[in-house]
Design a protein around this motif. Structure first.
Motif, PDB file in Angstrom:
ATOM      1  N   CYS A   1      90.749 112.824  20.630  1.00  9.63           N
ATOM      2  CA  CYS A   1      91.214 111.449  20.390  1.00  9.63           C
ATOM      3  C   CYS A   1      90.830 110.979  18.985  1.00  9.63           C
ATOM      4  O   CYS A   1      91.601 110.302  18.314  1.00  9.63           O
TER       5      CYS A   1
ATOM      6  N   SER B   1      93.265 109.840  15.880  1.00 10.64           N
ATOM      7  CA  SER B   1      93.145 108.512  15.276  1.00 10.64           C
ATOM      8  C   SER B   1      93.050 108.574  13.765  1.00 10.64           C
ATOM      9  O   SER B   1      93.408 107.616  13.073  1.00 10.64           O
TER      10      SER B   1
ATOM     11  N   ASN C   1      87.793 116.037  24.793  1.00  7.57           N
ATOM     12  CA  ASN C   1      88.773 114.950  24.852  1.00  7.57           C
ATOM     13  C   ASN C   1      88.467 113.868  23.823  1.00  7.57           C
ATOM     14  O   ASN C   1      89.364 113.336  23.164  1.00  7.57           O
TER      15      ASN C   1
END
Length: 319
Positions: free
Chosen positions: A313, A317, A309
């Motif tokens: 992320c 980004s 996870n």
């Protein structure tokens, strides 16, 4: 030839180690601190402490000492007072990394071998107290290092660099500190980890044998999740113990044989066999600050899920 080889290896090795070790430990700290890995708060405290100590090793010992101080020989970092403090912190951070690992090993030993005592000892409060106590002890234990080095040279009345102080290391207190440091950071942890893990593994094997016999009488050859978890614990213990011993062994031997007096630790004689042995041991022991916490954590399914996870992320980004 040997001089050029060790310099070339260091030029490549330490930046690569920092590039891997810093993000690995930083991500581990973030994931564990979120508390979504299904681990008890007690285990989380120890693992966060280990990851933090290993992160400090990467920053102070590898980046500041072996990269910045080495490549910027006339910078602020090379002033003797600053140099002494850096050397002091390198000792402290390594001590913390080693003894947090020992503390965690003892905690697992108590959990598996002392069912009654674990309810009192294996708590978040005890883990926090243990890590705090060891932190204070390590900072106090490293104080003699501040007096163990002298300026390497004086330019315009400014002290530059650090080298081992013969006046310190040739005295009985200095010699005693060398042997104490060697025992404290290597031989005593070696012994404790070996004893705790041996007793833990013996306890697991005995419990597995009894459980296997009971399961055989009750349900034939059905798989037993509890025994599988214990088997994984044995593998984990052997992996951590073996990697710690192997990666620290060269450093331990060189530390005892050189006694810190025949090798200049800062801007040392790079043709000295003692220097070569010391640098080889250093490279191996710093490597132990990369896998230890990751090995502990990567065995947890929920940790792997959290890691995916976090990486997902991060990838989003940067898009």
């Amino acid at each position: 030839m040997g001089q050029l080889t060790i310099l070339l290896i260091k030029e490549i090795y330490y930046p690569f180690l920092a590039a891997v070790g810093v993000p690995a430990n930083l991500v581990t700290i973030v994931i564990l601190s979120r508390g979504n890995c299904g681990l008890s708060k007690c285990i989380t405290v120890y693992m966060v402490a280990m990851a933090t100590a290993d992160l400090l090793v990467m920053i102070i010992n590898v980046i500041v000492y072996y990269i910045f101080s080495y490549h910027f020989s006339l910078s602020f970092l090379s002033h003797t007072p600053v140099c002494r403090f850096i050397l002091y912190m390198t000792v402290v951070t390594l001590d913390l990394s080693v003894w947090f690992t020992v503390s965690f090993t003892f905690d697992r030993f108590v959990v598996l071998c002392f069912q009654k005592f674990k309810t009192k000892y294996c708590t978040e409060g005890t883990a926090a107290a243990v890590t705090t106590t060891f932190s204070v002890l390590m900072f106090l234990k490293g104080i003699p290092v501040l007096f163990a080095y002298e300026p390497q040279q004086i330019i315009n009345k400014v002290q530059w660099g650090c080298r081992s102080s013969v006046a310190f290391f040739s005295t009985p207190p200095g010699i005693a500190y060398v042997w104490f440091h060697s025992a404290w950071v290597v031989w005593l942890p070696f012994t404790l980890i070996a004893v705790f893990n041996s007793l833990t593994i013996r306890r697991i094997l005995i419990a597995n044998k009894a459980r296997k016999g009971l399961q055989g009488q009750m349900s034939g050859n059905q798989s037993d999740p509890e025994m599988e978890n214990r088997r994984n614990s044995i593998i984990l213990l052997f992996t951590i113990s073996g990697s710690f011993v192997l990666l620290w062994l060269t450093n331990a031997v060189s530390l005892v044989t050189t006694r810190l007096t025949n090798t200049t630790y800062y801007r040392g004689d790079r043709t000295n066999p003692g220097y070569l042995a010391t640098e080889t041991g250093a490279m191996l022991k710093y490597l132990s600050s990369c896998p230890n916490t990751c090995v502990y954590a990567a065995t947890q399914r929920k940790f792997r899920k959290e890691l995916k996870n976090v990486l997902r992320c991060l990838s989003f980004s940067f898009q």
